[in-house]
Every structure is written in structure tokens, then in C-alpha cells.
Write an enzyme that holds these catalytic residues in place. Sequence first.
Site, PDB file in Angstrom:
ATOM      1  NE  ARG A  80      -0.462   0.559   4.888  1.00  0.00           N
ATOM      2  CZ  ARG A  80      -0.999   0.606   6.094  1.00  0.00           C
ATOM      3  NH1 ARG A  80      -2.265   0.297   6.271  1.00  0.00           N
ATOM      4  NH2 ARG A  80      -0.284   0.965   7.131  1.00  0.00           N
ATOM      5  CD  GLU A 120       0.267   5.390   9.024  1.00  0.00           C
ATOM      6  OE1 GLU A 120       0.785   4.373   8.534  1.00  0.00           O
ATOM      7  OE2 GLU A 120       0.155   5.555  10.245  1.00  0.00           O
ATOM      8  CD  GLU A 137      -4.512   4.667  11.771  1.00  0.00           C
ATOM      9  OE1 GLU A 137      -3.643   3.849  12.135  1.00  0.00           O
ATOM     10  OE2 GLU A 137      -4.706   4.963  10.594  1.00  0.00           O
ATOM     11  CE  LYS A 157      -3.409 -14.582  10.168  1.00  0.00           C
ATOM     12  NZ  LYS A 157      -2.310 -13.995   9.378  1.00  0.00           N
ATOM     13  CG  HIS A 181      -3.240  -3.870  14.780  1.00  0.00           C
ATOM     14  ND1 HIS A 181      -4.099  -3.123  15.555  1.00  0.00           N
ATOM     15  CD2 HIS A 181      -2.207  -3.047  14.485  1.00  0.00           C
ATOM     16  CE1 HIS A 181      -3.605  -1.913  15.715  1.00  0.00           C
ATOM     17  NE2 HIS A 181      -2.460  -1.832  15.075  1.00  0.00           N
TER      18      HIS A 181
END
Length: 681
Positions: A111, A150, A310, A359, A361
Amino acid sequence: MINSKLPFILYGGDYNPDQWPQEIIEKDMHLLKLANINIVTLPVFSWALLQPDEDTYNFEWLDKIFDLLKQNNIYVCLATSTAAQPAWMSRKYPEMLPVDFHGSKRKHGGRVKFCPNSTKYRELSVKLATKLAERYKDYSNLAIWHVANEYDNYCYCGHCQEEFRQWLKNRYKTIDNLNNAWNMNFWGHTVYSWDEIVAPSALNEMWDGPSKTCTTFQGMALDYNRFMSDSILACYIGEYNAIKKTTPDIKITTNFMGAFKPLDYFKWAEYMDVISWDNYPSYGDSPSNVAMSHDLMRGLKSGDSFMLIEQSPSQANWQPYNSVKRPGEMKLQSYQALAHGADSVMFFQMRQSIGACEKYHAAVISHADSENTRIFKECAALGKELNALGDSIIDSKYNSKVGIIFDWDNWWAVEFSSGPSIELKYLPQIQKYYAGFHNKNIPVDFVKPNDDFSKYDIIIAPVLYMLKDNVADNIKNFVSKGGTFITTFFSGYVDENDRVKIGGYPSELRDLLGLWVEELDALPPEINNSIQMNGSLDNFDYEYKCNMLFDIINLEGATTLGTYGSDFYRGRPVFTCNKYGNGDAYYIASNPETKFVDDLVTYLDSKHSLSLSLGCDIQFGTEITKRVKNDKNIFFILNHNDKSITLNLKNKSFINLITNENITDDLLLNSRDVFILEEII
Ligand code: GLA
Ligand code: ZN
């Protein structure tokens, strides 16, 4: 206010309903309400679902979620989904895929892996943002915009190189100016045409050094950082402008990453309606470093409230050791953000994924899929408390008398420098001085070198290596009117192109500091010298260790406060003060041990009454900050220690803003407790 219709603390965070079937999404609404969530961020990474091919957009699934959230009175932080382009797009427009520092062309994946100068990326991301704005402009639960995610994508492709040449033409106008700015006669680098300029990367002027990125041409490398920061910013601005046309009253942000080196956030801040950032402290990170990031984020827009957009409700997945947050730790970190100027508490994420790298996190709703987990209960309890705070702290101000100069260009230049020492890093130097003040509960602002300093008593500029135009005059003006200025070794060396200002360091700061630096010694970190105080200042020890860098200075009017204890410069000044107009300018010529900074801060506190200690004897780890709203003082008291503490708030009266109770007795703070108290005057 983040949104003038929402005068309360926004509480919620990233939600990825595109990863879940309808029945789970419906169940989530119930759980989100139970957790007292009032806002979710979405759809952060859904470009592929929203646009299955170039001519087709598919918003129906998002409409349904928007409606469901609306029915449940949950607001939306609407993300533009442009941080990860769909696979078809990378395939159709391969020029969108970036080239990395080592010259490898990326394949599709990950990403934030797009070339920031890609015309197609910019066109298609703006188109998606436009469509989202048009589709959701009338939804009453649209609260704020979140562009991409980000940003951090430096690129070294041929197109970026072309654009770099254009950027340089705008900056330097003539090739002679460029040769001059970069000192290109060195190693025969003189260029005669813009087309001869090559983007600096590991294939030519740069390489990965033992602890940093190295370069043969600092001016060139600095300009490439500036150009990349600007190029990436242009992606954000494109979306920003498109959204603004349709929803002029909704604020727009993108999530920053604290003291993040690649992007000049001060420059970015000019295009942000509100600053937001992602806070992911690792196990053992000091509360002071976290506080510093909050303060830096607050400083980006001169003290405006910011968003904690966040944080993890508990562990992350990408840290070396993903510790769970201890009971009360998430709450403590949330309040620490509010204590430093945040008006929101948001998480990544609402529901824990079942696949791919995040997964494990943490999420508000974990794999247990239940409200009966410790983390869920802690989140729900915090939501309730934040609700009770109403608008009491929203848009309040943070009054500091101390400013620390922070500058991205300076950061880049210090760390691109070849010599004097691989140990010299900008951020730890800033953190060291910041911690001295923070540990004594002295509020600190972060300021730009050219800001107006008139509201401060003290300005500190650790390692102000780059002196841009007018900065020396700005500082002198501040000191001459009575301000106190403190700077250190490796300051006042170069102009904004990293060209040394000849005539003796610290160049234009020489008369202010009353000294000049003749040599700068650099020794391995385990070799210490010492600062021997001459007794002219109170509350200092007789001697402190210092290491890393050692200026050998000649005085031109400054008074010696401490001298070196050893080596051939033994007895020469290492800590000085110069009277300048009505103020004082201090110089610290070496890297002192922490105790020296602590004692310096104690000394300054005694002169300027800076600490918010409330008349108490404060133990290390008790953090106190103050936000001011409508002339009311609101104190945040946080216990970062593992044990309880008692504060005797003898001479003052307070009301606890969460419970509405008056504080009449001693205040007992158990480990990780927080109190938010309004002073009754
Ligand atoms: C970042 C990102 C999120 C998520 C979290 C995980 O902050 O913005 O999308 O990946 O990290 O910690
Ligand atoms: Zn590129």
C-alpha cells in the site's frame, strides 16, 4: 472545532466493513453503541471495491453502511480510499508503480506504493475523491474527510526525475544558480543543462550508511527530499481541492505519523484543515517521547487542537514485540493525547481482521467477537468518560512559555552531513531537551525558526545547523527584548542549501552568543569529557559528563559557566552565557548527560516560574498539563508510574470534570490513573 456541529470528543476509529458480511456489520452497530463509539473512519482501503474498472464505480455497499451508521447516530470520517490503487490500475498504467531508492521498479502490491508524480494516479485519485464528495455531501453524518493514508512514498522513476528538473528550474531559474547552490565544481559535477541532472539515489550520489542515508551532495539530496515532500503533498492537495468544491464546510485531514522524517509536516500543515496523527508507542517508550510527538503535532498549526486519529486499543502487529496494553494503559495514553491538545480519541481498528498481516493487531471487537473482553470493556468505559466531558476541553488552548525550534530541512541536513559524527541525530537531541522540560511539567510548544517568538520566555534550538535567511535576526530580536535563547554545538553552520557560511561558526549567531567556534572534535560515544561548572549558577553540580562532540570555542564577550575537564582543550569554555540587549543567550558546546539538562531546566524554572506542579512535590512519572478554555484552567494529571501517588492540592479548589465532584482531600492516583480537574477560582 473539528466539526462545528459536533461539540464533543470524537471517539471511534477505522472500521473495515468491506471485510465483513452483512450480519456481522449489523451486529457491529450494536457493539459500537455499547462501546460508546460516535465516529468511524471508512473506507480507508477500498479503492478496488469502489472502482472495479476504469468506467465503473460501485458505491451501493458504502451507501448501505452510511445509512446504517446514520440510523445508529454514528458519524463518519470519510476516507478517500486512495492509498492503495487497485491491481487493474497498476496493470493498465504501469507508470504508476514507483521505482525505489535502489533503482528497482516495484510490482503491484502493498500500500502507498504509487509514484507521487504519476499523472494517472493524480487524475484517478482526484476523480474518486470527487465522486465520493458528490455522493455523500448530503449525508448528515459526514463529519470529516480523511485523504489517502500515511503518505510516505518517495519515488526515483524517470518521470519523477523529469519533474525534479522542472522543480529545480522554478527554484533556481538558471543552471549557474543551481551549480552554485549545490557547489557542483566539487568532484567535477558541474552541469550545463537541466537534462544533465540525475535524481539522487543509491545508483549515483547516495548510499545506505551504517546508521543513516549518506550522500556525496547534501544540497542535491536536500532538494530531492523537498521535491518529494512537495510531490506527495500535491497528491493530497489535488484531492483536497476536489473535495472542497463540493463540501466546503467539512474539514479535511490526512493522518500524520508524528516526528516522521520524510515529509515536511510544517509545510503540509498549511493545507490541512485540522492536523491528525497516528500514535503507536512501542513497549517501553517513554511518556516524554510520546508527549513530544503530541506537542509537535499541536505546533504544526500554531497550537490548534488536533486529532488522535489512530492508536491501538491494545497491541499492534508490526512492532518487534507486540505487547498488549496493560489494564489502564490505553486509557492513560488516550488522556495523554487530550492532555496535549487532542480533541478526539480514535483507534485502529473497530473489528479485528481474520486474514493478512493485521489479523493479530488489536481491535475494539476482537476475534472473540464479544463485548466481554478486557479490551472492549476498557474501550466502553473510556467512551463513557469522554462522553461525560462533553465540550469542556474542545478547542481549548495550551499556553507555553517555552518554545523548541523544529525544522525538517535542518533535520535532513544534519543527518545528510558527512561528518562530524555518525552518532549525531537530530531527533534525540530535541527529545533530550524536551524531556528536561516535560519531566518537570513545563509546557513546551514546537515552533518554526521564522515564527514570531514574542509570546515565549525561552526559545531552545538544539543543533540549529541550518540558519535560513532572517532566522538569526528573528532570534536576536527575541533575545534583545528580554528573551532567553539556548543553542548547542553544530549550530549556525550552513545556509538553506547546506553551503557553509564562512567567517567562523556559528556565523550570524556569533555576536548573539558572544563566541566563535574554531574546531569541532568528535570522539566515539564511550569517550567522555566533562563540564566543570565554575559555581556562578545555583543548583548545578560541580561536574557533568559530556560526549560525542566538543566545540573548541573562543569567547567574544560571553561569560564562561563551565569548562572542559580534560583533553587538550581542558579549561576551555563548554557552557557559556552572553548578555544581548535585555536577554541571555546560552551555548552548550558538547553533548551533556541528562542530569545537566535537568539542572539547567530547574535553574530556568526558578527564574521564570514555568512548572505546573500545583505547589506539590511531584514524583517522576506524574505528568501535569493545562488546557485553558474561556479563562478556565483545566489540569490533566496522569500517573505513568506502576505505583500510586498522592498529591496534596492544598491551596486550590478543583472540580473533577468526569465525575463532577469537588476535590476536597488529597488526590490519590493509583497506577495509570488520570484526573481532569477544572480549577475553581
Ligand atoms: C497505520 C495505518 C493503519 C494500520 C495501522 C496498524 O497507522 O494507518 O491503516 O495499518 O497502522 O497499526
Ligand atoms: Zn516516480
